[in-house]
Structure formats: C-alpha cells, structure tokens
Design a protein around this motif. Structure first.
Motif, short mmCIF file in Angstrom:
data_model
loop_
_atom_site.label_atom_id
_atom_site.label_comp_id
_atom_site.label_asym_id
_atom_site.label_seq_id
_atom_site.Cartn_x
_atom_site.Cartn_y
_atom_site.Cartn_z
N ALA A 45 5.13 -6.94 60.99
CA ALA A 45 5.81 -8.21 60.74
C ALA A 45 5.66 -8.64 59.29
O ALA A 45 6.64 -9.05 58.64
CB ALA A 45 5.25 -9.28 61.68
N VAL A 46 4.46 -8.52 58.75
CA VAL A 46 4.24 -8.87 57.34
C VAL A 46 5.01 -7.92 56.43
O VAL A 46 5.61 -8.34 55.43
CB VAL A 46 2.73 -8.86 57.01
CG1 VAL A 46 2.49 -8.98 55.52
CG2 VAL A 46 2.03 -9.97 57.76
N LEU A 98 9.31 -6.87 52.65
CA LEU A 98 10.47 -6.04 52.34
C LEU A 98 11.73 -6.89 52.17
O LEU A 98 12.50 -6.70 51.23
CB LEU A 98 10.69 -5.01 53.45
CG LEU A 98 11.90 -4.09 53.29
CD1 LEU A 98 11.74 -3.22 52.05
CD2 LEU A 98 12.08 -3.24 54.53
N GLY A 99 11.92 -7.86 53.05
CA GLY A 99 13.07 -8.75 52.94
C GLY A 99 13.04 -9.55 51.65
O GLY A 99 14.06 -9.69 50.96
N ALA A 114 17.53 -10.91 54.26
CA ALA A 114 17.25 -12.16 54.97
C ALA A 114 17.04 -11.90 56.46
O ALA A 114 16.14 -12.49 57.08
CB ALA A 114 18.40 -13.14 54.76
N VAL A 115 17.84 -11.01 57.05
CA VAL A 115 17.69 -10.69 58.47
C VAL A 115 16.33 -10.04 58.73
O VAL A 115 15.63 -10.40 59.69
CB VAL A 115 18.84 -9.78 58.94
CG1 VAL A 115 18.56 -9.18 60.31
CG2 VAL A 115 20.15 -10.55 58.96
N LEU A 116 15.93 -9.11 57.87
CA LEU A 116 14.62 -8.47 58.03
C LEU A 116 13.48 -9.48 57.91
O LEU A 116 12.51 -9.43 58.67
CB LEU A 116 14.44 -7.35 57.01
CG LEU A 116 15.28 -6.10 57.21
CD1 LEU A 116 15.08 -5.14 56.04
CD2 LEU A 116 14.93 -5.43 58.51
N ALA A 117 13.60 -10.39 56.95
CA ALA A 117 12.55 -11.40 56.77
C ALA A 117 12.48 -12.33 57.99
O ALA A 117 11.38 -12.69 58.43
CB ALA A 117 12.82 -12.20 55.50
N ALA A 126 8.45 -12.41 64.52
CA ALA A 126 7.43 -11.54 65.10
C ALA A 126 6.03 -12.02 64.75
O ALA A 126 5.12 -11.98 65.58
CB ALA A 126 7.64 -10.10 64.64
N LEU A 127 5.85 -12.47 63.52
CA LEU A 127 4.54 -12.97 63.10
C LEU A 127 4.18 -14.24 63.87
O LEU A 127 3.05 -14.38 64.33
CB LEU A 127 4.54 -13.24 61.60
CG LEU A 127 3.20 -13.59 60.97
CD1 LEU A 127 2.21 -12.44 61.13
CD2 LEU A 127 3.38 -13.91 59.49
N ARG A 128 5.14 -15.14 64.02
CA ARG A 128 4.88 -16.35 64.81
C ARG A 128 4.59 -16.00 66.26
O ARG A 128 3.71 -16.59 66.88
CB ARG A 128 6.07 -17.30 64.75
CG ARG A 128 6.13 -18.09 63.51
CD ARG A 128 7.14 -19.20 63.58
NE ARG A 128 8.10 -19.02 64.67
CZ ARG A 128 9.21 -19.71 64.80
NH1 ARG A 128 9.52 -20.63 63.93
NH2 ARG A 128 10.02 -19.51 65.81
#
Length: 74
Positions: A6-7, A12-13, A51-54, A60-62
C-alpha cells in the motif's frame, strides 16, 4: 494487501504525478503540434494512472489499519 504494498503504491503514484507534471513544464518550444498532442495525452493518462494507484494504496493502507485494530481488540 499488505502495508508495504500500500505504501509502495502511494509513493509510486506520487512519483508518477510529480515526474509527468515536471515533464509537462519542461517541454521545449519549437516542436510540431503533433509532438505536443502526443506528449499531452501521455501526461494526462499517466497523471490519472498515478492518482488511481495512489488512491488504491491509500484505501488499502486505511483498510489495513482498521484490520489491525480489530485484530488487536479481538
């Protein structure tokens, strides 16, 4: 999805957005119009992809934090 992945997606984003916006500002004058059209499309597509990847990484991180709290409580 693990926290590391997730990070990674968030980083990457952010990198993709920074890099492609930077490329857009650094395009030099004197090219034919088709050059700017092609690179403009590439920039827009890659900024949207970044933006979509971020967003996927952020969600996922949340989600992993909520899962960790539930596991610790139960």
């Amino acid at each position: 999805m693990s926290r590391k992945i997730a990070v990674f997606l968030i980083v990457l984003g952010a990198f993709m957005i920074f890099e492609w916006v930077n490329l857009g500002f650094n395009l030099a004058d004197g090219h034919p119009t088709s050059f700017y059209v092609v690179h403009g499309v590439l920039i827009v597509v890659n900024v949207i992809l970044g933006a979509v990847l971020a967003v996927i990484g952020w969600r996922a991180l949340r989600g992993s934090r909520v899962t960790d709290r539930r596991a610790a409580a139960g």
